[in-house]
Design a protein around this motif. Sequence first.
Motif, PDB file in Angstrom:
ATOM      1  N   ARG A  85      45.660  24.608  42.883  1.00  0.00           N
ATOM      2  CA  ARG A  85      44.453  25.418  42.821  1.00  0.00           C
ATOM      3  C   ARG A  85      43.653  25.063  41.583  1.00  0.00           C
ATOM      4  O   ARG A  85      44.183  24.682  40.549  1.00  0.00           O
ATOM      5  CB  ARG A  85      44.814  26.899  42.806  1.00  0.00           C
ATOM      6  N   VAL A  86      42.328  25.249  41.675  1.00  0.00           N
ATOM      7  CA  VAL A  86      41.478  25.059  40.509  1.00  0.00           C
ATOM      8  C   VAL A  86      41.529  26.312  39.684  1.00  0.00           C
ATOM      9  O   VAL A  86      42.315  27.217  39.943  1.00  0.00           O
ATOM     10  CB  VAL A  86      40.032  24.730  40.957  1.00  0.00           C
ATOM     11  N   THR A 113      37.183  22.561  50.875  1.00  0.00           N
ATOM     12  CA  THR A 113      38.598  22.921  51.061  1.00  0.00           C
ATOM     13  C   THR A 113      39.481  22.177  50.065  1.00  0.00           C
ATOM     14  O   THR A 113      40.366  22.775  49.434  1.00  0.00           O
ATOM     15  CB  THR A 113      39.033  22.597  52.494  1.00  0.00           C
ATOM     16  N   ALA A 114      39.249  20.861  49.928  1.00  0.00           N
ATOM     17  CA  ALA A 114      40.082  20.052  49.039  1.00  0.00           C
ATOM     18  C   ALA A 114      39.859  20.419  47.576  1.00  0.00           C
ATOM     19  O   ALA A 114      40.818  20.549  46.797  1.00  0.00           O
ATOM     20  CB  ALA A 114      39.789  18.575  49.266  1.00  0.00           C
ATOM     21  N   LEU A 115      38.604  20.601  47.177  1.00  0.00           N
ATOM     22  CA  LEU A 115      38.319  20.956  45.777  1.00  0.00           C
ATOM     23  C   LEU A 115      38.841  22.338  45.438  1.00  0.00           C
ATOM     24  O   LEU A 115      39.341  22.571  44.328  1.00  0.00           O
ATOM     25  CB  LEU A 115      36.809  20.886  45.533  1.00  0.00           C
ATOM     26  N   ALA A 130      43.267  19.609  45.283  1.00  0.00           N
ATOM     27  CA  ALA A 130      43.925  18.399  45.767  1.00  0.00           C
ATOM     28  C   ALA A 130      43.289  17.164  45.146  1.00  0.00           C
ATOM     29  O   ALA A 130      42.068  17.086  44.978  1.00  0.00           O
ATOM     30  CB  ALA A 130      43.820  18.323  47.295  1.00  0.00           C
ATOM     31  N   ALA A 131      44.122  16.189  44.797  1.00  0.00           N
ATOM     32  CA  ALA A 131      43.609  14.891  44.366  1.00  0.00           C
ATOM     33  C   ALA A 131      42.925  14.243  45.557  1.00  0.00           C
ATOM     34  O   ALA A 131      43.531  14.074  46.618  1.00  0.00           O
ATOM     35  CB  ALA A 131      44.741  14.023  43.836  1.00  0.00           C
ATOM     36  N   LEU A 132      41.679  13.867  45.392  1.00  0.00           N
ATOM     37  CA  LEU A 132      40.810  13.596  46.534  1.00  0.00           C
ATOM     38  C   LEU A 132      40.236  12.183  46.484  1.00  0.00           C
ATOM     39  O   LEU A 132      39.758  11.724  45.440  1.00  0.00           O
ATOM     40  CB  LEU A 132      39.670  14.627  46.518  1.00  0.00           C
ATOM     41  N   GLN A 183      29.361  24.679  42.488  1.00  0.00           N
ATOM     42  CA  GLN A 183      29.280  25.927  43.241  1.00  0.00           C
ATOM     43  C   GLN A 183      30.635  26.622  43.332  1.00  0.00           C
ATOM     44  O   GLN A 183      30.712  27.852  43.322  1.00  0.00           O
ATOM     45  CB  GLN A 183      28.743  25.643  44.644  1.00  0.00           C
ATOM     46  N   ILE A 184      31.697  25.835  43.418  1.00  0.00           N
ATOM     47  CA  ILE A 184      33.033  26.430  43.502  1.00  0.00           C
ATOM     48  C   ILE A 184      33.465  26.982  42.142  1.00  0.00           C
ATOM     49  O   ILE A 184      34.026  28.073  42.035  1.00  0.00           O
ATOM     50  CB  ILE A 184      34.055  25.381  43.990  1.00  0.00           C
ATOM     51  N   VAL A 185      33.177  26.217  41.086  1.00  0.00           N
ATOM     52  CA  VAL A 185      33.567  26.606  39.722  1.00  0.00           C
ATOM     53  C   VAL A 185      32.300  26.623  38.856  1.00  0.00           C
ATOM     54  O   VAL A 185      31.972  25.631  38.199  1.00  0.00           O
ATOM     55  CB  VAL A 185      34.607  25.620  39.133  1.00  0.00           C
ATOM     56  N   PRO A 186      31.551  27.729  38.845  1.00  0.00           N
ATOM     57  CA  PRO A 186      30.271  27.768  38.133  1.00  0.00           C
ATOM     58  C   PRO A 186      30.361  27.417  36.649  1.00  0.00           C
ATOM     59  O   PRO A 186      29.417  26.865  36.080  1.00  0.00           O
ATOM     60  CB  PRO A 186      29.808  29.213  38.333  1.00  0.00           C
TER      61      PRO A 186
END
Length: 619
Positions: free
Chosen positions: A325-326, A357-359, A363-365, A385-388
């Motif tokens: 998870r981030v 989903t991956a970010l 997940a290493a992408l 957007q996921i991690v402001p």
Amino acid sequence: MYRVAERRSRIAAARADFLRFGHAETQSVPGLVAASWQRSFLAGVDAVSSQAVFHSDLDLTGRLMRCSEPVIARLSDEMAQMPLSIVLTDYKARILSRSETDKTIGTLLDEVSLAPGFNYAETNVGTNGIGTVLESGQSLYIVGPEHFLEHLQPFACAGSPIRDPLTGRVEGVLDISCLSEDASPLMHSLVQSAAREIERNLLIDRSQRQQALFDAYVRVDSRTRGAVMAIGGTVVMGNTVAQSQFSPDEQWTIHQHARYLMISPGQPVDAIELSSGKIVQIRGKRVVVGSDIVGIVVVVEIKSERARLPVRESGLTLSPGRGRRVHEPERSSAAAAAIVHDVSSLLGKRASSSLVTALTAGAALLVWGEAGGGKVSLLAELYRQIVPLGRSVVFGAEALNENGLQSLLENDLLSVGVPPTLYIFRNFDRLSTAVTEEVEAFLVARETRADPAGIAVTVSQPDLQADLAVNRAYTSLLHHFETSVTVAPLRHRIDDLPDIVTQVLSRRAGLRPATVSAGAMRVISRYPWPGNIRQLEEALDIALLTRPVGAIQAEDLPAYCHGVAPRLLTALEAGERDLIVGALHKAEGNRMRAAESLGIARSSLYRKLKSFGITVTDS
């Protein structure tokens, strides 16, 4: 010879009477010609001023062209000693090709616009050996004064319809044209014989291609209980399960995506979300005849009715427990959907959803796609957007190979207390062997941390699987990555163009409120953008310089945007193309005025428009 001249004189007199009085009391005019004169008059064709209309939306690679080429080539060789022209048209009387045995006849036909792209329908140019053949459904021999238009009087033409042997539908017309003094009734028999030969080729071609597609469809359907569809050219087949499980709109979406998989690299296997919310898996088998892919047969399986689209993987496995998870809690599927709400195309939504989903999972992408496709920008924007409160750090392969990884890394980037970070390695497949060792150590150190930073790498290769066998330096690092996502090229995401153009302009225009006109947007939407978003940015930069204030117009875009040349242009041809585009813009799209300003015939201009792939649009 005297009788022929006398007959033509009587027909010329009858035509003059018809044009003057609307009827001609004479026995010398063939019934089909007289009926055509009447249709031409009622259609409003002016015998003096009417001209053929040009069209650019022609199918120059279809069955008719493919099956006609060998026949026309043979006919040209056999008739090389006669000054004539062989013309092929489609079922709408639009000229697809013209082959002449003498340069003089070609020049004369240019003057009357009997050239590729022009429409010789009877409603445009009156009685002639193309449009009248289509109207009557018969082969005809039209000579001199039998033509309705004044400027067609010097010519003779013999035309024959070309019918699909299976459906009976007229696919086009084969026409032989020459000067009236060189005409012979044998032209009529010659063109009929050649048309029948083309029809035999059509039968063979259709039989081979459709039979191959049908055989593959039957084989798959016989061993599958689920939905099976076959798509190829204009042929679409589906079994009863496919018809009952999917609505017409859903079937259309599946058909379009199957066509994309048919021409895309790698295995034709994918999962997509339909507008109804169904998640379906598509497994396809390409059908090949000779060296051509003629279609695809797909098995479609419904995976869920309402579910988030899973990350698509390309030969890599997401190991249980390795996803991390981030720095924020995992988002729900609704939140993930909200992030990609402004993406319109199916492929754009699929890529964005997979990346979110991956970010989110940490997940290493690995992200791959064509160069200039916006992979890095998309990753950075979605991560923001996921991690402001997070940040993205981008490393290019060229800088890494020159300076090494350690010299570019700040000492505290892996330390406690730094902002959440996504490390993006651009052109990962271009790393040198020396840098690969540094990156290996970096990846190992990341994986040992309890709360590791995000990692994503991009590969700009048309075929990842082909590259895996070549570049062993970076493939040795692939075991560190848990999933991969494909970003489709811009030409397969046309529905996203308005939003992408708006985003690009907001970044490049500074404080000015930059917009594009409807005409400019049409030009942008029609161009395939082989350089993807990077090329679109360059084109919009040029347009902003050309028009510093106000909405960008079609003429502000670079000349290459106005068409797609079917071949690579030389520097001289590219310069000529730019001159033509400039002349068209000055003439406000009026082709006749543009031709006059360039000092060339209108038909020559149209031929160059086709050769250079220039599309004329209204602003």
